[in-house]
Design a protein around this motif. Structure first.
Motif, mmCIF file in Angstrom:
data_model
loop_
_atom_site.group_PDB
_atom_site.id
_atom_site.type_symbol
_atom_site.label_atom_id
_atom_site.label_comp_id
_atom_site.label_asym_id
_atom_site.label_seq_id
_atom_site.Cartn_x
_atom_site.Cartn_y
_atom_site.Cartn_z
ATOM 1 N N VAL A 130 -11.680 -15.061 -1.057
ATOM 2 C CA VAL A 130 -11.176 -15.095 -2.430
ATOM 3 C C VAL A 130 -12.083 -14.265 -3.321
ATOM 4 C CG1 VAL A 130 -10.084 -17.366 -2.238
ATOM 5 C CG2 VAL A 130 -12.443 -17.207 -3.000
ATOM 6 N N LEU A 131 -11.489 -13.740 -4.392
ATOM 7 C CA LEU A 131 -12.233 -13.011 -5.411
ATOM 8 C C LEU A 131 -12.372 -13.918 -6.627
ATOM 9 C CD1 LEU A 131 -13.478 -10.349 -6.487
ATOM 10 C CD2 LEU A 131 -11.177 -9.729 -7.276
ATOM 11 N N VAL A 132 -13.594 -14.038 -7.151
ATOM 12 C CA VAL A 132 -13.853 -14.937 -8.276
ATOM 13 C C VAL A 132 -14.526 -14.184 -9.415
ATOM 14 C CG1 VAL A 132 -15.206 -16.916 -9.061
ATOM 15 C CG2 VAL A 132 -14.031 -17.017 -6.861
ATOM 16 N N GLN A 133 -13.930 -14.293 -10.595
ATOM 17 C CA GLN A 133 -14.554 -13.799 -11.824
ATOM 18 C C GLN A 133 -15.156 -14.999 -12.528
ATOM 19 O OE1 GLN A 133 -11.954 -11.764 -14.572
ATOM 20 N NE2 GLN A 133 -13.487 -11.685 -16.197
ATOM 21 N N ASN A 134 -16.478 -15.084 -12.520
ATOM 22 C CA ASN A 134 -17.149 -16.238 -13.122
ATOM 23 C C ASN A 134 -17.538 -15.944 -14.583
ATOM 24 O OD1 ASN A 134 -18.276 -18.837 -13.131
ATOM 25 N ND2 ASN A 134 -20.307 -18.033 -12.647
ATOM 26 N N LYS A 135 -17.887 -16.995 -15.283
ATOM 27 C CA LYS A 135 -18.352 -16.941 -16.678
ATOM 28 C C LYS A 135 -17.246 -16.489 -17.633
ATOM 29 C CE LYS A 135 -23.120 -15.970 -15.224
ATOM 30 N NZ LYS A 135 -24.355 -15.186 -15.450
ATOM 31 N N ILE A 136 -16.047 -16.985 -17.423
ATOM 32 C CA ILE A 136 -14.973 -16.611 -18.348
ATOM 33 C C ILE A 136 -15.094 -17.342 -19.679
ATOM 34 C CG2 ILE A 136 -13.356 -15.995 -16.510
ATOM 35 C CD1 ILE A 136 -11.890 -18.636 -17.124
ATOM 36 N N MET A 192 -22.393 -22.211 -8.987
ATOM 37 C CA MET A 192 -21.069 -22.594 -8.519
ATOM 38 C C MET A 192 -21.166 -23.623 -7.388
ATOM 39 S SD MET A 192 -18.006 -20.160 -7.035
ATOM 40 C CE MET A 192 -17.808 -19.406 -8.644
ATOM 41 N N ILE A 193 -22.063 -23.362 -6.446
ATOM 42 C CA ILE A 193 -22.222 -24.280 -5.322
ATOM 43 C C ILE A 193 -22.810 -25.611 -5.792
ATOM 44 C CG2 ILE A 193 -23.475 -24.646 -3.161
ATOM 45 C CD1 ILE A 193 -23.159 -21.689 -2.589
ATOM 46 N N GLN A 194 -23.768 -25.551 -6.698
ATOM 47 C CA GLN A 194 -24.347 -26.782 -7.240
ATOM 48 C C GLN A 194 -23.287 -27.597 -7.977
ATOM 49 O OE1 GLN A 194 -27.586 -28.079 -7.296
ATOM 50 N NE2 GLN A 194 -28.420 -26.521 -5.946
ATOM 51 N N ARG A 195 -22.466 -26.932 -8.755
ATOM 52 C CA ARG A 195 -21.402 -27.619 -9.489
ATOM 53 C C ARG A 195 -20.417 -28.268 -8.532
ATOM 54 N NH1 ARG A 195 -20.206 -29.951 -14.160
ATOM 55 N NH2 ARG A 195 -20.555 -28.144 -15.518
ATOM 56 N N TYR A 196 -20.018 -27.525 -7.503
ATOM 57 C CA TYR A 196 -19.020 -28.032 -6.564
ATOM 58 C C TYR A 196 -19.570 -29.188 -5.724
ATOM 59 C CZ TYR A 196 -15.526 -28.090 -2.850
ATOM 60 O OH TYR A 196 -14.565 -28.477 -1.947
ATOM 61 N N CYS A 197 -20.819 -29.075 -5.312
ATOM 62 C CA CYS A 197 -21.383 -30.072 -4.404
ATOM 63 C C CYS A 197 -22.017 -31.263 -5.112
ATOM 64 C CB CYS A 197 -22.429 -29.417 -3.506
ATOM 65 S SG CYS A 197 -21.747 -28.302 -2.278
ATOM 66 N N ASP A 200 -18.042 -24.935 -17.586
ATOM 67 C CA ASP A 200 -16.971 -25.857 -17.983
ATOM 68 C C ASP A 200 -16.268 -26.497 -16.790
ATOM 69 O OD1 ASP A 200 -17.509 -25.196 -20.625
ATOM 70 O OD2 ASP A 200 -16.037 -23.560 -20.640
ATOM 71 N N ASN A 201 -16.737 -26.201 -15.593
ATOM 72 C CA ASN A 201 -16.136 -26.714 -14.352
ATOM 73 C C ASN A 201 -14.646 -26.370 -14.284
ATOM 74 O OD1 ASN A 201 -16.215 -27.941 -11.842
ATOM 75 N ND2 ASN A 201 -15.830 -29.997 -12.651
ATOM 76 N N LEU A 202 -14.338 -25.121 -14.570
ATOM 77 C CA LEU A 202 -12.960 -24.654 -14.582
ATOM 78 C C LEU A 202 -12.638 -23.888 -13.295
ATOM 79 C CD1 LEU A 202 -10.283 -24.230 -16.161
ATOM 80 C CD2 LEU A 202 -11.300 -22.119 -17.073
ATOM 81 N N ASN A 203 -11.691 -24.385 -12.528
ATOM 82 C CA ASN A 203 -11.164 -23.750 -11.308
ATOM 83 C C ASN A 203 -12.152 -23.684 -10.147
ATOM 84 O OD1 ASN A 203 -8.697 -23.273 -12.575
ATOM 85 N ND2 ASN A 203 -9.332 -21.260 -13.321
ATOM 86 N N VAL A 204 -13.313 -24.308 -10.264
ATOM 87 C CA VAL A 204 -14.305 -24.243 -9.184
ATOM 88 C C VAL A 204 -13.791 -24.954 -7.933
ATOM 89 C CG1 VAL A 204 -16.631 -24.881 -8.456
ATOM 90 C CG2 VAL A 204 -16.234 -24.027 -10.785
#
Length: 237
Positions: free
Chosen positions: A117-123, A25-30, A154-158
């Protein structure tokens, strides 16, 4: 010192069980990249990204913490001074979902009440889901947290996750500044523009048992911006 030479930095910790996608997640965002290869985080990693919020430069310092129990003693030390938190569980990992309240407690023990925030990843893997949609919604309501469903692949909501935390924290700071009485005692969230040392964002416990936090770190840029930062990229430090 000119106002445009001052930059706000907010420390964000990303916590949760191992293999839920915190590092990805951090790699994707940054960096805007995604890899399927899993590499266990040893202790703590750190990346940062600069964004703009209400015409103000904000540097998000993202701390990627190991999710394995053997690293607890190390990672807890890095929670201190955090000003926002991301709690992550995986759609395909039931234990990571059941551990969220424990992770929340660990962070609160070190940081007090901070924007979370609460995050459900890998949807994107719903066909292999081990957590029901209603269960996740119920947990978010119970913990009174903003809830995001993300797919790092899929870079969704990150981006939305971290944008929300920046907005929420700055809103809290502004509210505290406006409500602050004319005393010499700072309240949680006030900017500390006098010093930029390592203690400026650490928590302080007062005699009455309440926890206080200084505001986001402000540091001088001397009119210079990192060209990579202005493009929304990050540096591995």
């Amino acid at each position: 010192m000119r106002e445009e030479d001052v930059e706000t930095a907010i420390k964000v910790v990303v916590v949760g069980n191992g293999a839920v996608g915190k590092s990805s997640m951090i790699q994707r965002y940054c960096k805007g990249i995604f890899t399927k290869d899993y590499k266990k985080t040893i202790g703590v990693d750190f990346l940062e990204r600069q964004i703009e919020v209400n015409n103000e430069d904000i540097r998000l310092m993202l701390w990627d913490t190991a999710g394995q129990e053997e690293f607890d003693a190390i990672t807890k030390a890095y929670y201190r001074g955090a000003q926002a938190c991301v709690l992550v569980f995986s759609t395909t990992d039931r234990q990571s979902f059941e551990a969220i309240e424990s992770w929340k407690g660990k962070v609160e023990d070190e940081c007090g009440d901070i924007p979370t925030v609460l995050v459900q990843n890998k949807i994107d893997l719903l066909e292999d889901a081990k957590v029901e949609t209603e269960e996740a919604d119920t947990l978010a309501k119970k913990l009174k947290l903003r809830f995001y469903r993300t797919s790092v692949k899929d870079n969704l909501n990150v981006d939305d996750v971290f944008r929300y935390l920046a907005d929420k924290y700055l809103e809290r700071v502004q509210a505290m500044v406006e409500e602050e009485p004319q005393t010499n005692q700072p309240k949680i969230g006030m900017f500390n523009t006098v010093t930029s040392n390592a203690n400026s964002s650490t928590k302080k416990k007062e005699d009455n048992g309440t926890i206080q936090l200084s505001g986001p770190n402000k540091r001088r840029t001397h009119g210079k911006k990192n060209p990579l930062s202005m493009l929304g990229k990050c540096q591995l430090l």
